[in-house]
Design an enzyme around this catalytic site. Structure first.
Site, PDB file in Angstrom:
ATOM      1  N   GLY A  58       0.783  -1.234   0.000  1.00 51.24           N
ATOM      2  CA  GLY A  58       0.000   0.000   0.000  1.00 51.24           C
ATOM      3  C   GLY A  58       0.806   1.271   0.000  1.00 51.24           C
ATOM      4  O   GLY A  58       0.241   2.354  -0.178  1.00 51.24           O
ATOM      5  N   SER A  60       3.444   1.619  -2.095  1.00 50.75           N
ATOM      6  CA  SER A  60       4.087   1.698  -3.410  1.00 50.75           C
ATOM      7  C   SER A  60       3.403   2.769  -4.252  1.00 50.75           C
ATOM      8  O   SER A  60       2.397   3.357  -3.845  1.00 50.75           O
ATOM      9  CB  SER A  60       4.002   0.341  -4.116  1.00 50.75           C
ATOM     10  OG  SER A  60       2.651   0.038  -4.447  1.00 50.75           O
ATOM     11  N   GLY A  63       0.030   1.346  -5.077  1.00 50.67           N
ATOM     12  CA  GLY A  63      -0.680   1.091  -3.829  1.00 50.67           C
ATOM     13  C   GLY A  63      -1.175   2.362  -3.178  1.00 50.67           C
ATOM     14  O   GLY A  63      -2.306   2.429  -2.681  1.00 50.67           O
ATOM     15  N   LYS A  89       5.964   3.487  11.743  1.00 50.15           N
ATOM     16  CA  LYS A  89       5.828   4.808  11.127  1.00 50.15           C
ATOM     17  C   LYS A  89       4.370   5.104  10.809  1.00 50.15           C
ATOM     18  O   LYS A  89       3.865   6.200  11.092  1.00 50.15           O
ATOM     19  CB  LYS A  89       6.669   4.872   9.853  1.00 50.15           C
ATOM     20  CG  LYS A  89       6.590   6.204   9.117  1.00 50.15           C
ATOM     21  CD  LYS A  89       7.168   7.340   9.927  1.00 50.15           C
ATOM     22  CE  LYS A  89       7.192   8.640   9.127  1.00 50.15           C
ATOM     23  NZ  LYS A  89       7.718   9.776   9.913  1.00 50.15           N
ATOM     24  N   THR A 124      -1.492  -5.944  -4.772  1.00 54.74           N
ATOM     25  CA  THR A 124      -0.742  -5.138  -5.741  1.00 54.74           C
ATOM     26  C   THR A 124       0.751  -5.402  -5.671  1.00 54.74           C
ATOM     27  O   THR A 124       1.518  -4.773  -6.400  1.00 54.74           O
ATOM     28  CB  THR A 124      -0.978  -3.635  -5.490  1.00 54.74           C
ATOM     29  OG1 THR A 124      -0.322  -3.252  -4.259  1.00 54.74           O
ATOM     30  CG2 THR A 124      -2.448  -3.316  -5.386  1.00 54.74           C
ATOM     31  N   ALA A 126       4.646  -6.568  -5.874  1.00 53.27           N
ATOM     32  CA  ALA A 126       5.551  -7.044  -6.919  1.00 53.27           C
ATOM     33  C   ALA A 126       6.917  -7.257  -6.298  1.00 53.27           C
ATOM     34  O   ALA A 126       7.271  -6.608  -5.316  1.00 53.27           O
ATOM     35  CB  ALA A 126       5.634  -6.034  -8.063  1.00 53.27           C
ATOM     36  N   LYS A 209       4.677 -12.144 -14.033  1.00 54.46           N
ATOM     37  CA  LYS A 209       3.282 -11.698 -13.967  1.00 54.46           C
ATOM     38  C   LYS A 209       2.337 -12.761 -14.512  1.00 54.46           C
ATOM     39  O   LYS A 209       1.240 -12.961 -13.990  1.00 54.46           O
ATOM     40  CB  LYS A 209       3.122 -10.394 -14.764  1.00 54.46           C
ATOM     41  CG  LYS A 209       3.814  -9.197 -14.140  1.00 54.46           C
ATOM     42  CD  LYS A 209       3.288  -8.916 -12.754  1.00 54.46           C
ATOM     43  CE  LYS A 209       3.931  -7.698 -12.128  1.00 54.46           C
ATOM     44  NZ  LYS A 209       3.464  -7.464 -10.734  1.00 54.46           N
ATOM     45  N   PRO A 232      -2.693  -3.893 -16.297  1.00 61.83           N
ATOM     46  CA  PRO A 232      -2.344  -2.558 -16.790  1.00 61.83           C
ATOM     47  C   PRO A 232      -1.112  -2.549 -17.674  1.00 61.83           C
ATOM     48  O   PRO A 232      -0.224  -3.398 -17.556  1.00 61.83           O
ATOM     49  CB  PRO A 232      -2.091  -1.776 -15.493  1.00 61.83           C
ATOM     50  CG  PRO A 232      -1.586  -2.815 -14.544  1.00 61.83           C
ATOM     51  CD  PRO A 232      -2.290  -4.095 -14.903  1.00 61.83           C
ATOM     52  N   LEU A 234       2.216  -0.071 -19.037  1.00 60.42           N
ATOM     53  CA  LEU A 234       3.240   0.624 -18.265  1.00 60.42           C
ATOM     54  C   LEU A 234       2.572   1.726 -17.458  1.00 60.42           C
ATOM     55  O   LEU A 234       1.945   2.629 -18.016  1.00 60.42           O
ATOM     56  CB  LEU A 234       4.282   1.229 -19.203  1.00 60.42           C
ATOM     57  CG  LEU A 234       5.349   2.104 -18.544  1.00 60.42           C
ATOM     58  CD1 LEU A 234       6.240   1.292 -17.618  1.00 60.42           C
ATOM     59  CD2 LEU A 234       6.170   2.833 -19.601  1.00 60.42           C
TER      60      LEU A 234
END
Length: 348
Positions: A58, A60, A63, A89, A124, A126, A209, A232, A234
């Site tokens: 989340g 990124s 994200g 944090k 999401t 990677a 992917k 999606p 790029l």
């Protein structure tokens, strides 16, 4: 979250996330003139659990965009992070309707604890290797496939999660090993990349992917969890290469072939985030299967120059070979997503 990236990149993304929430009135915590800040437990207990969802990665680039749009739609968001520093944090910030938990993509039980109580999951994540030439290796593709299986298994283990929106890639749709005369005229949501050509061309990001999405579908078919995947192009947007350099570089492996065939497409990060929310909200009715997500196909040299400049690449890295009559020109079709998002106008 299963992301391998530099400490500097990690901290940069986290700071971007916190600054974004601080400047968004809707998502900043309302203390109601209390003299003391509420505890983390008090914030969590006040969540609307019917609208509680979990987002992996989340903090990124993508994200963050998804989290902000979920908050603007009235959702409560649980962010899965992979280390204690990020967790503390986020907890220090005391943001309304945002909580954080640690979760390891290699540990199903860890993911189960992160997802349990949520109504949906946005996966999401990677795997990025800064030491790799393209930022992505064959080994990371295998890790991503395993993480995909773990995410779906963890969703199925909960009593609460019944929907998962999975971020795949257009690269999982476009690579085929056909001869030019046999190549399909249209690539759409029914199209799948052939793993053999990815191996031959060392297209590890596309391979990862593809394997990860196929793994997710295998597990979904064996469980009660409803799955939809977004593929999606790029992902671009404000300072996209500075904020998300390694996945952008990895995506462009094979860019010359994609450009020649008309398969090099981009999409603004805001559009991708909108697509995730629209699909999620339509999963109880019409949304199903896979959705290609792009808003521009790179077809002209001026567009090549623009992308190359933003990424610090030489134009020849994308368009070094002239088009010829033997080069198949393929149409990318995203009509399925366009129809859904036009009906779900409230998502814009």
């Amino acid at each position: 979250m299963g992301i391998v990236r530099t400490t500097q990149s990690r901290r940069f993304q986290l700071e971007e996330f916190c600054q974004s929430l601080q400047t968004t009135k809707l998502t900043s915590y309302n203390y109601n003139k209390r003299e003391q800040h509420p505890t983390w437990r008090e914030i969590h207990e006040n969540f609307d659990h019917e609208k509680l969802v979990c987002v992996t990665s989340g903090v990124s680039y993508l994200g963050l965009a998804i989290v902000n749009r979920l908050l603007n739609r009235g959702y409560s968001v649980r962010i899965a992070v992979d280390n204690q520093e990020e967790l503390e944090k986020l907890r220090e910030m005391n943001f309304n309707r945002v909580s954080a938990v640690t979760a390891k993509m290699t540990d199903v039980n860890s993911l189960f604890e992160a997802f349990n109580g949520c109504r949906g999951v946005f996966h999401t994540s990677a795997f990025i290797d800064p030491a790799g030439v393209s930022g992505y290796t064959k080994y990371l593709g295998e890790l991503e496939m395993k993480a995909s299986e773990n995410v779906m298994k963890a969703c199925a283990m909960t009593d609460s999660v019944r929907k998962c929106v999975f971020t795949s890639s257009l690269l999982a749709c476009i690579w085929r090993n056909d001869a030019p005369q046999d190549f399909p005229n249209v690539v759409d949501h029914n199209s799948w990349t052939e793993e053999s050509i990815c191996i031959d061309k060392k297209l590890w990001f596309a391979l990862g992917k593809t394997m990860a999405e196929k793994a997710a579908w295998r597990i979904a078919e064996e469980s009660d969890v409803r799955l939809v995947t977004i593929c999606p192009g790029l992902i671009t947007g404000p300072e996209f290469y500075r904020k998300s350099p390694t996945p952008s570089t990895a995506y462009m492996k094979g860019a010359q072939d994609m450009y020649r065939m008309g398969l090099l497409a981009t999409v603004d990060v805001s559009r991708v985030a909108e697509a995730h929310i629209c699909v999620y909200e339509a999963m109880n009715s019409t949304a199903c299967g896979r959705y290609l997500c792009f808003d521009r196909v790179i077809e002209r040299e001026v567009e090549v120059v623009d992308i190359a400049t933003q990424m610090g690449l030489q134009t020849q890295r994308i368009a070094s070979t002239a088009l010829n009559e033997l080069t198949p020109r393929i149409k990318l079709c995203n009509e399925k997503l366009s129809r859904l998002m036009s009906r779900q106008s409230r998502c814009y």
